[in-house]
Design an enzyme around this catalytic site. Structure first.
Site: not given
Length: 483
Positions: A453-455
């Protein structure tokens, strides 16, 4: 006098509602009824099998009596809290009211107050009616033998019911005992249209196996075209048990209702794919030394009694990488706009089962020794194969491994399990030409893919985790110094 009689009749009946398992589930499909109207049931006896959005479970009833009415047929999806069965808890005390013709929910049918069965009173502490695997004591879930119709008739006669038929009338034969089979086998038989009573059991203690059902279906089943058959599973695999499809002769298409586990999978994957910004990184690694260590561990006396395979060392390598890079083990809390850092690892293992993909997880996997981790993996696989994985076993995961290599696939771009920040896909381990110590040699090679998850996981962190897993598998001695 009439009012008193109606009240007495109503008080004889207790209703059992579809229970809430406390995992956010709102409905369940009735797969199989194990009882019929007129059958005697006992406290703790399993009366039906239901499938929720997470698993198939058996439902025990919390009181004694004689089944008066089944409110829904098999294959019906029922909301939590709806009455599914009515039981006469005082048989023989008078004439029972006629069964309701349309088994609609109580709220819709709105019967007269004098004829409405008394709502089920709250069970005392420790005897709440819950699904199998959710806190009922062993004694309360023990299945008791069903009584034959002759025994039921004798009990009714002893309580003032109509006298037994005259001696000249032929006595109805007692029904046969219900064939012994596990829920997934019963579901398979139902899908194939096979009556379990006609199947010859070959399992221990007369239990019908999946092979028995397939053998019974062979004379009438149409062979599946080769292009739609699932590939044969490898000997050492977790997600290698896929349901077989039987296509009617001449059929050009088949429509399958989307419900149960498959419906939950679709909703979860869509939600994950369009909520978390996925990034996937890949690395190809020489795992020759890992494969040699697997062979050595199989001969190690400390590993006796547990299954040792490449997945075990891959799982251990991921746990070590998480320890070195704890930021990967987190979750995104959208409502509170917070990153939730997990200080424990519930390691999920994706498993393909006859009901669809499930992801049970090993609780607190970070605390387990290698033999303990091997035992936990073995138990997870056995439970999933038997169709006994509970919703609780699939809740609370933090990081997941999916082994696509068992299908001969080199790698993939896995979608995150909802609520998790990373998932590692393991490709097939193959003998390939590889440059080793300056020379091209045949080596055992695989490709790993890490989606995150690149968040909350930057490319640097994701790369470090994947590189650590690869480094350990290339040289498993690092487990000693990094663990």
């Amino acid at each position: 006098m009439t009012t008193m009689t109606d009240t007495s009749n109503a008080a004889r009946f207790r209703e059992f509602k579809m229970p809430d398992v406390g995992e956010g589930l709102t409905e369940a499909e009735i797969l199989k009824w194990y009882v019929q109207p007129g059958d005697t049931v006992a406290d703790g006896q399993v009366v039906c099998e239901v499938e929720t959005a997470k698993a198939a479970v058996e439902l025990p009833i919390p009181f004694d009596g004689v089944v008066h009415e089944l409110r829904f047929p098999e294959g019906t999806t029922v909301d939590v809290g709806q009455v599914i069965i009515a039981v006469d808890v005082a048989p023989g005390s008078g004439d029972a009211p006629a069964p309701v013709a349309d088994p609609a929910p109580v709220a819709e049918s709105a019967p007269a107050p004098s004829a409405e069965p008394e709502p089920e009173p709250e069970a005392p502490k420790g005897r709440q009616p819950v699904l199998v695997g959710y806190g009922v004591s062993e004694s309360s879930t023990k299945r008791r033998a069903r009584k034959g119709m002759a025994a039921i008739q004798a009990e009714l006669n002893g309580h003032g019911a109509a006298p037994a038929p005259a001696a000249a009338a032929p006595e109805a034969p007692a029904p046969k005992e219900r064939p012994l089979a596990k829920p997934p086998v019963r579901k398979l038989a139902k899908d194939l249209g096979i009556d379990l009573a006609t199947v010859v059991p070959t399992g221990k203690d007369g239990i019908i196996t999946r092979e028995d059902v397939h053998a019974a279906a062979t004379p009438v089943a149409t062979p599946v075209p080769a292009q739609v058959q699932a590939p044969a599973p490898a000997a050492e695999t977790v997600d290698a048990f896929v349901a077989e499809a039987v296509v009617p002769a001449g059929a050009r298409e088949t429509r399958i209702p989307v419900k149960g586990v498959r419906k939950a999978i679709a909703q979860a994957m869509v939600g994950s794919a369009f909520t978390a910004p996925h990034v996937t990184e890949f690395v190809t690694v020489d795992v020759t030394r890992t494969m040699k260590l697997v062979a050595e561990l199989k001969e190690d006396k400390d590993m006796a009694g547990v299954r040792v395979n490449p997945l075990l060392l891959i799982a251990k390598a991921l746990l070590v990488a998480i320890k070195r890079n704890p930021g990967i083990n987190a979750a995104w809390d959208e409502p509170n706009q917070e990153i939730v850092q997990k200080h424990y690892v519930n390691l999920g293992i994706a498993a393909a089962t006859p009901r669809g993909l499930i992801v049970p997880n090993i609780k607190d996997a970070h605390d387990l020794t290698l033999p303990q981790l091997a035992a936990a993996l073995g138990e997870l696989v056995a439970t999933a194969r038997d169709g006994k994985t509970s919703p609780a076993a699939m809740a609370g995961g933090t990081v997941t491994i999916t082994n696509v290599g068992v299908f001969g696939v080199d790698t993939g771009t896995p979608i995150l399990n909802p609520g998790e920040s990373a998932i590692l896909a393991v490709g097939a381990i193959k003998l390939q030409p590889w440059v080793h110590k300056g020379k091209v040699k045949p080596r055992q090679v695989t490709t790993l893919a890490l989606s995150f998850d690149h968040r909350l996981v930057d490319g640097e962190l994701g790369s470090k985790v994947l590189a650590d897993v690869a480094a350990i598998l290339e040289n498993p001695k690092r487990l000693i110094t990094w663990a």
